[in-house]
Design a protein around this motif. Structure first.
Motif, short mmCIF file in Angstrom:
data_model
loop_
_atom_site.label_atom_id
_atom_site.label_comp_id
_atom_site.label_asym_id
_atom_site.label_seq_id
_atom_site.Cartn_x
_atom_site.Cartn_y
_atom_site.Cartn_z
N VAL A 1 44.14 32.73 43.81
CA VAL A 1 43.45 31.46 43.12
C VAL A 1 42.50 31.70 42.03
N SER A 2 42.06 30.75 41.16
CA SER A 2 40.88 31.16 40.46
C SER A 2 39.84 30.93 40.97
N TYR A 3 38.49 31.61 40.40
CA TYR A 3 37.20 31.34 41.07
C TYR A 3 37.08 29.90 41.00
N PRO A 4 37.00 29.09 39.93
CA PRO A 4 36.56 27.80 40.12
C PRO A 4 37.36 27.01 41.48
N THR A 5 38.81 27.30 41.56
CA THR A 5 39.38 26.91 42.52
C THR A 5 38.79 26.91 43.90
N GLN A 6 38.24 28.30 44.24
CA GLN A 6 37.73 28.72 45.30
C GLN A 6 36.34 28.16 45.48
N VAL A 7 35.51 27.98 44.34
CA VAL A 7 34.25 27.32 44.59
C VAL A 7 34.72 25.78 45.14
N GLY B 1 28.30 35.33 42.32
CA GLY B 1 29.73 34.92 41.62
C GLY B 1 30.36 35.74 40.90
N VAL B 2 29.47 36.26 39.92
CA VAL B 2 30.13 36.97 38.59
C VAL B 2 30.80 38.42 39.37
N LEU B 3 30.17 38.96 40.18
CA LEU B 3 30.57 40.02 40.79
C LEU B 3 31.66 39.84 41.76
N GLN B 4 31.67 38.88 42.42
CA GLN B 4 32.81 38.38 43.42
C GLN B 4 33.91 38.37 42.70
N GLU B 5 33.80 37.53 41.74
CA GLU B 5 35.33 37.63 40.90
C GLU B 5 35.34 38.95 40.11
N LYS B 6 34.61 39.61 39.62
CA LYS B 6 34.96 40.77 38.97
C LYS B 6 35.54 42.01 40.00
N ILE B 7 35.10 42.03 41.05
CA ILE B 7 35.45 42.76 42.29
C ILE B 7 37.04 42.49 42.72
N THR B 8 37.06 41.03 43.14
CA THR B 8 38.14 40.69 43.64
C THR B 8 39.38 40.53 42.81
N ARG B 9 38.90 40.03 41.37
CA ARG B 9 40.25 39.66 40.47
C ARG B 9 40.37 40.74 39.38
N GLY B 10 39.36 41.41 39.20
CA GLY B 10 39.27 42.36 38.08
C GLY B 10 40.31 43.62 38.31
N SER B 11 40.09 44.56 37.59
CA SER B 11 40.94 45.87 37.53
C SER B 11 40.11 47.06 37.29
N TYR B 12 40.20 48.25 38.06
CA TYR B 12 39.46 49.61 37.90
C TYR B 12 40.30 50.35 37.32
N PHE C 1 27.25 24.88 38.38
CA PHE C 1 27.11 25.89 37.32
C PHE C 1 27.63 27.24 37.30
N THR C 2 28.07 27.65 38.69
CA THR C 2 28.97 28.61 39.06
C THR C 2 30.19 28.56 38.33
N VAL C 3 30.68 27.25 38.64
CA VAL C 3 32.07 27.03 37.94
C VAL C 3 32.09 27.16 36.46
N LEU C 4 31.10 26.53 35.93
CA LEU C 4 30.89 26.52 34.42
C LEU C 4 30.70 27.77 33.82
N GLY C 5 29.99 28.76 34.85
CA GLY C 5 29.90 30.16 34.24
C GLY C 5 31.26 30.91 34.49
N SER C 6 31.95 30.57 35.26
CA SER C 6 33.35 31.56 35.43
C SER C 6 34.44 30.93 34.34
N VAL C 7 33.97 29.76 33.90
CA VAL C 7 35.04 29.35 32.94
C VAL C 7 34.60 29.93 31.60
N LEU C 8 33.48 30.03 31.32
CA LEU C 8 32.75 30.73 30.06
C LEU C 8 32.79 32.38 30.00
N LEU C 9 32.64 32.85 31.09
CA LEU C 9 32.79 34.26 31.26
C LEU C 9 33.83 34.81 31.54
N PHE C 10 35.10 34.15 32.35
CA PHE C 10 36.34 34.76 32.87
C PHE C 10 37.34 34.17 32.07
#
Length: 322
Positions: free
Chosen positions: A104-110, A25-36, A276-285
């Motif tokens: 949409v945000s990752y928590p919304t997707q989950v 989940g962390v990598l999915q959000e990093k890849i699809t919502r992050g920037s390179y 807990f993935t939703v919680l992780g997304s809130v804390l990390l991103f």
């Protein structure tokens, strides 16, 4: 001694599911919502079909190795048409889900994807003529209420463009849920008619998904754009490989949990890990949720947990990515 070894195996399975899919989940959000790229020259990753192609290719290779070494399941006589059909809906579901993350945000997707039992049950009634106990309808109604409450917009201070984008993201999530429901319906038909095994499903569905997604990225030219993107941003290669490996290994722990402890235990584990993935997304991103959305999240996962414990329905052995 047996009891202790069983508990250790259960902890290993639970830890494997939690760790693999949390990292996934962390990598999915990093890849699809992050920037390179460097500041001033950043670009988004927009190659959704290529992402799914890599993911399915790794899943296929992983399933092949597992079937040859650990999980030997004998001959498979399932009709190719079933595998091709289910892989097409499976592929479209993954593509829609990944594309939704651009809007949409990752928590919304989950939380949105947690509504998977809704189309599965509706299509089960309409296409499979299934009959569900009343408590099943009540648990799914709880999920519907929670999802609706979560994605409800107050429309305060939003621009027209933002509203349109968020609406499109939710439409993609809805399409992904429909595809999940169709996949589940076809898989149930495969089990009823051919007694299809989980390992064969994983192998053949990912095989056809590789064929379909590979055809799309070649014809559309996305493959060459994707390769040039990786040449410009080599660090994205590691993200893609580790993302796909985490998903494949997570599927292995799901299959192992179902085989050793049954679908109920597996369903409880996967439901808990999504929360807990939703919680992780809130804390990390920094995807902060409104109080209403926290309440909705609890409602959704309460419905999922109750459905897992008391729904008394057959579980499709496949974890949605999500």
């Amino acid at each position: 001694m047996v009891h202790k070894s069983t508990r250790i195996k259960l902890l290993i399975c639970a830890g494997g599911i939690f760790i693999c899919y949390f990292y996934f989940g962390v990598l999915q959000e990093k890849i699809t919502r992050g920037s390179y790229g460097e500041d001033g020259n950043k670009e988004k990753f927009t190659y959704v079909f290529a992402l799914v192609f890599v993911q399915c290719l790794v899943n296929y290779a992983f399933a092949k190795i597992i079937l040859l070494t650990v999980m030997k399941q004998g001959e498979d006589n399932t009709r190719t048409l079933y595998y091709a059909t289910s892989s097409l809906t499976y592929l479209l579901g993954m593509v829609s889900s990944n594309m939704a993350l651009q809007f949409v945000s990752y928590p919304t997707q989950v939380v949105g994807k947690a509504g998977k039992p809704i189309p599965v049950m509706i299509l089960g009634v309409l296409l499979g003529k299934k009959v569900y106990p009343m408590r099943k309808y009540l648990f799914v109604l709880l999920i519907v209420i929670g999802v609706a409450l979560f994605i409800y917009k107050d429309h305060k201070g939003n621009t027209v463009q933002t509203d349109a984008q968020m609406g499109f993201g939710e439409l993609l999530l809805f399409l992904s849920l429909i595809m999940d429901g169709l996949t589940g319906a076809v898989q149930e038909r495969m089990r009823d008619e051919h007694k299809s095994q989980s390992g064969h499903m994983m192998l053949n569905m990912n095989f056809w998904s590789v064929i379909f997604s590979g055809t799309v990225i070649i014809i559309s030219g996305e493959l060459f754009e994707f390769i040039r993107f990786l040449q410009r941003h080599p660090n994205a290669v590691w993200h893609l490989i580790s993302f796909s490996a985490a998903g494949a290994l997570g599927q292995f722990f799901i299959f192992l949990t179902v085989a050793e402890f049954g679908p109920l235990t597996c369903s409880v584990m996967t439901t808990t890990r999504k929360f807990f993935t939703v919680l992780g997304s809130v804390l990390l991103f920094g995807n902060n949720l409104l109080p209403r959305q926290w309440i909705a999240t609890v409602i959704v996962f309460s419905g999922l947990f109750l459905d897992a414990m008391y729904g008394k329905t057959k579980m499709v052995i496949k974890e949605t990515l999500k």
